[in-house]
Structures are given as C-alpha cells and as structure tokens.
Design a protein around this motif. Structure first.
Motif, mmCIF file in Angstrom:
data_model
loop_
_atom_site.group_PDB
_atom_site.id
_atom_site.type_symbol
_atom_site.label_atom_id
_atom_site.label_comp_id
_atom_site.label_asym_id
_atom_site.label_seq_id
_atom_site.Cartn_x
_atom_site.Cartn_y
_atom_site.Cartn_z
ATOM 1 N N GLY A 179 -18.405 -4.500 64.943
ATOM 2 C CA GLY A 179 -17.389 -4.274 63.918
ATOM 3 C C GLY A 179 -16.724 -2.913 63.994
ATOM 4 O O GLY A 179 -15.739 -2.665 63.301
ATOM 5 N N HIS A 187 -5.664 -6.600 71.269
ATOM 6 C CA HIS A 187 -6.654 -6.831 70.205
ATOM 7 C C HIS A 187 -7.816 -7.705 70.669
ATOM 8 O O HIS A 187 -7.816 -8.265 71.774
ATOM 9 C CB HIS A 187 -5.970 -7.476 68.999
ATOM 10 C CG HIS A 187 -5.258 -8.758 69.341
ATOM 11 N ND1 HIS A 187 -5.925 -9.914 69.684
ATOM 12 C CD2 HIS A 187 -3.939 -9.063 69.400
ATOM 13 C CE1 HIS A 187 -5.056 -10.879 69.932
ATOM 14 N NE2 HIS A 187 -3.837 -10.383 69.776
ATOM 15 N N GLY A 188 -8.793 -7.832 69.786
ATOM 16 C CA GLY A 188 -9.974 -8.642 70.052
ATOM 17 C C GLY A 188 -9.706 -10.140 69.965
ATOM 18 O O GLY A 188 -8.660 -10.590 69.486
ATOM 19 N N TYR A 194 -10.305 -7.923 60.375
ATOM 20 C CA TYR A 194 -9.839 -7.180 61.533
ATOM 21 C C TYR A 194 -8.498 -6.557 61.129
ATOM 22 O O TYR A 194 -7.513 -7.261 60.963
ATOM 23 C CB TYR A 194 -9.664 -8.115 62.733
ATOM 24 C CG TYR A 194 -9.480 -7.421 64.066
ATOM 25 C CD1 TYR A 194 -8.359 -6.642 64.334
ATOM 26 C CD2 TYR A 194 -10.425 -7.555 65.067
ATOM 27 C CE1 TYR A 194 -8.198 -6.010 65.554
ATOM 28 C CE2 TYR A 194 -10.275 -6.926 66.297
ATOM 29 C CZ TYR A 194 -9.154 -6.155 66.540
ATOM 30 O OH TYR A 194 -8.987 -5.538 67.757
ATOM 31 N N GLU A 195 -8.466 -5.269 60.975
ATOM 32 C CA GLU A 195 -7.278 -4.600 60.427
ATOM 33 C C GLU A 195 -6.272 -4.291 61.531
ATOM 34 O O GLU A 195 -5.985 -3.139 61.867
ATOM 35 C CB GLU A 195 -7.706 -3.337 59.674
ATOM 36 C CG GLU A 195 -8.601 -3.652 58.482
ATOM 37 C CD GLU A 195 -8.995 -2.413 57.687
ATOM 38 O OE1 GLU A 195 -8.543 -1.304 58.046
ATOM 39 O OE2 GLU A 195 -9.750 -2.570 56.707
ATOM 40 N N TYR A 196 -5.711 -5.361 62.069
ATOM 41 C CA TYR A 196 -4.822 -5.262 63.227
ATOM 42 C C TYR A 196 -3.633 -4.343 62.971
ATOM 43 O O TYR A 196 -3.389 -3.393 63.729
ATOM 44 C CB TYR A 196 -4.362 -6.670 63.615
ATOM 45 C CG TYR A 196 -3.294 -6.724 64.676
ATOM 46 C CD1 TYR A 196 -3.560 -6.288 65.978
ATOM 47 C CD2 TYR A 196 -2.028 -7.237 64.392
ATOM 48 C CE1 TYR A 196 -2.586 -6.347 66.960
ATOM 49 C CE2 TYR A 196 -1.054 -7.300 65.374
ATOM 50 C CZ TYR A 196 -1.330 -6.855 66.651
ATOM 51 O OH TYR A 196 -0.357 -6.914 67.622
ATOM 52 N N TYR A 204 -18.291 -9.062 60.233
ATOM 53 C CA TYR A 204 -17.702 -7.721 60.277
ATOM 54 C C TYR A 204 -16.526 -7.530 59.327
ATOM 55 O O TYR A 204 -15.989 -6.434 59.226
ATOM 56 C CB TYR A 204 -17.252 -7.398 61.702
ATOM 57 C CG TYR A 204 -18.327 -7.610 62.735
ATOM 58 C CD1 TYR A 204 -19.524 -6.896 62.680
ATOM 59 C CD2 TYR A 204 -18.165 -8.536 63.770
ATOM 60 C CE1 TYR A 204 -20.523 -7.100 63.618
ATOM 61 C CE2 TYR A 204 -19.145 -8.738 64.717
ATOM 62 C CZ TYR A 204 -20.325 -8.026 64.636
ATOM 63 O OH TYR A 204 -21.311 -8.222 65.562
ATOM 64 N N VAL A 245 -8.584 -12.177 66.642
ATOM 65 C CA VAL A 245 -7.165 -12.195 66.266
ATOM 66 C C VAL A 245 -6.433 -13.269 67.060
ATOM 67 O O VAL A 245 -5.543 -13.951 66.538
ATOM 68 C CB VAL A 245 -6.524 -10.814 66.491
ATOM 69 C CG1 VAL A 245 -5.032 -10.841 66.195
ATOM 70 C CG2 VAL A 245 -7.212 -9.772 65.616
ATOM 71 N N SER A 300 -13.894 -11.875 60.037
ATOM 72 C CA SER A 300 -15.187 -12.277 60.575
ATOM 73 C C SER A 300 -16.205 -12.373 59.452
ATOM 74 O O SER A 300 -16.234 -11.508 58.564
ATOM 75 C CB SER A 300 -15.665 -11.255 61.609
ATOM 76 O OG SER A 300 -17.046 -11.399 61.884
ATOM 77 N N TYR A 302 -13.032 -3.170 64.527
ATOM 78 C CA TYR A 302 -12.236 -3.976 63.591
ATOM 79 C C TYR A 302 -11.308 -3.135 62.729
ATOM 80 O O TYR A 302 -10.385 -3.661 62.101
ATOM 81 C CB TYR A 302 -13.163 -4.800 62.686
ATOM 82 C CG TYR A 302 -13.580 -6.127 63.276
ATOM 83 C CD1 TYR A 302 -14.144 -6.201 64.548
ATOM 84 C CD2 TYR A 302 -13.416 -7.311 62.565
ATOM 85 C CE1 TYR A 302 -14.530 -7.411 65.082
ATOM 86 C CE2 TYR A 302 -13.789 -8.528 63.104
ATOM 87 C CZ TYR A 302 -14.352 -8.581 64.363
ATOM 88 O OH TYR A 302 -14.716 -9.796 64.896
ATOM 89 N N LYS A 303 -11.592 -1.843 62.665
ATOM 90 C CA LYS A 303 -10.796 -0.956 61.813
ATOM 91 C C LYS A 303 -10.503 0.326 62.588
ATOM 92 O O LYS A 303 -11.240 0.672 63.522
ATOM 93 C CB LYS A 303 -11.560 -0.621 60.518
ATOM 94 C CG LYS A 303 -11.888 -1.832 59.669
ATOM 95 C CD LYS A 303 -12.669 -1.427 58.425
ATOM 96 C CE LYS A 303 -13.034 -2.658 57.600
ATOM 97 N NZ LYS A 303 -13.785 -2.303 56.361
#
Length: 220
Positions: free
Chosen positions: A201, A42-43, A61-63, A58, A46, A55, A204-205
């Motif tokens: 972003g 992940h980014g 973040y839908e990890y 954005y 997270v 964020s 992020y999803k």
C-alpha cells in the motif's frame, strides 16, 4: 497589516501555481526542451478498476493525487488510465514511441523519467529493455516478487539506463538488485528500502517517504 498578509499569501499561492507543470494523457501540445517530463505508470488495480480503484487491503489508490503531487514539484506528467485488457509489452512500445516524440523535440534523455508502480513497474522494465539507452531514467516501485525476479532475469545483462528501485520492508515485493546488477550501459543504480509498515500500500498514495527521494533522485 491584513493587506500585507493577503499580499504575502497571494504571492505564495502564485509561486506554488507557477511551479506546477502540465498533466496530460499523452505528449502535451507544447513541449519545452528545457523542462523535465515524467511518465507515470500506475498499478494494476487502476487498470482493473479505473481511476477510483479501491483495495480491500490498502484502501483507495489515489491516482490523481499522485499526479498532482508530482506535477506540483515542477514536472510535466504524462499518464493515463490504461484499458483493462492492456498488454504490457504493447503498452511499453507505446510509451517508447512517446519518448521518441520528446526526443524529437530535443528534450534531453536525462530529462525524461519513467516512474512505474507495481504492474506499471513491470511495464517500465519492458520499456528499458526496448530503449537500450543509458541516459533515460527509470524508477520502479514495488515490483520485485520472486516471479518478477525470475521473469526479468533474462534482461539483467541488457537493461540500460539510470535506475531507482523503491520497495517497502513489509511488502512481499522486495529488492530488485538481482536484476539491476551493474552493467556497462547502466549509468546508475540506487535502491531504497522503506520501513512504513504499509506493505504494498505504500505506492497507493503520494507518501513523502517515496515521493521526496524520487524527486531528489530525478533532480540530481
């Protein structure tokens, strides 16, 4: 008629569930050498904030949604929330050791893909530099800022593997082709530029704009 509708619905749900594979923080207890495995890294947000990172620019973040989406396409997902103080090169060595474990179970190298987003993509490049295998697959999302291009230029003639780069047109992190120049130990290089208007972003999803090309590339 209603009974038939219910039966069809149940069969559809059953098919969907059977297609989904495992999600685990490390190598799953049962490894099937005939299945495909994705390490999702992940980014940085997270790593800083945890699985429910948000964020101001954005949004969330839908990890877990990303993990579920990849799993539901038929892959075994290996991913964890990295501790805040994670050192990138040390974590790259950890994932490299996990890859060794899969290889010891006779999982073919081209059934193993490392997918890294932003800071996770930074770690992905470090893994490729460690592994030096032309069979492993690496997808890097939203990585190549001017700093990243300069930093990773030291690896550009030593990176082995099959590479996919995905970036968004309005993101400050753009093309990675300068560090993915052709070299004998690269089995493939592909880059996709998205035009979503979401900037950084986009990762992020689990947007279909990047998920579907990624899945298609892994399944090639």
């Amino acid at each position: 008629m209603r009974s038939l509708f219910v039966l069809v619905s149940l069969l559809s749900i059953s098919s969907f569930i059977s297609k989904a594979q495992t999600i685990s923080a490390s190598i799953p207890e049962k490894v099937d050498k005939n299945e495909k495995y994705i390490f999702y890294l992940h980014g940085g947000i997270v790593q800083d904030q945890g699985a429910n990172a948000v964020s101001p620019y954005y949004g969330a973040y839908e990890y877990y949604h990303i993990l579920d989406t990849l799993s539901n396409h038929g892959f075994n997902i290996i991913s964890e929330v990295r501790p805040k103080d994670t050192k990138e090169e040390q974590y790259a060595r950890k994932v490299s050791e996990q890859i060794d474990t899969l290889l010891n179970y006779e999982v073919p190298s081209d059934n193993i893909t490392v997918v890294g987003a932003s800071l996770g993509a930074y770690i992905t490049i470090e893994i490729a530099a460690i592994r030096k295998s032309d069979k492993l697959r690496y997808a890097i999302l939203g990585l190549c800022s001017e700093y990243a291009l300069d930093y990773f230029s030291k690896y550009k003639n030593h990176l082995c593997g099959d590479f996919l780069s995905i970036y968004e047109k309005t993101d400050q992190k753009g093309s990675c082709m300068d560090i993915l120049i052709q070299h004998p130990c690269k089995s493939g290089i592909k880059e996709i530029r998205l035009n979503m208007g979401t900037g950084h972003g986009f990762l992020y999803k689990p947007y279909p704009e990047w998920v579907h090309p990624l899945i298609d590339w892994i399944n090639e």
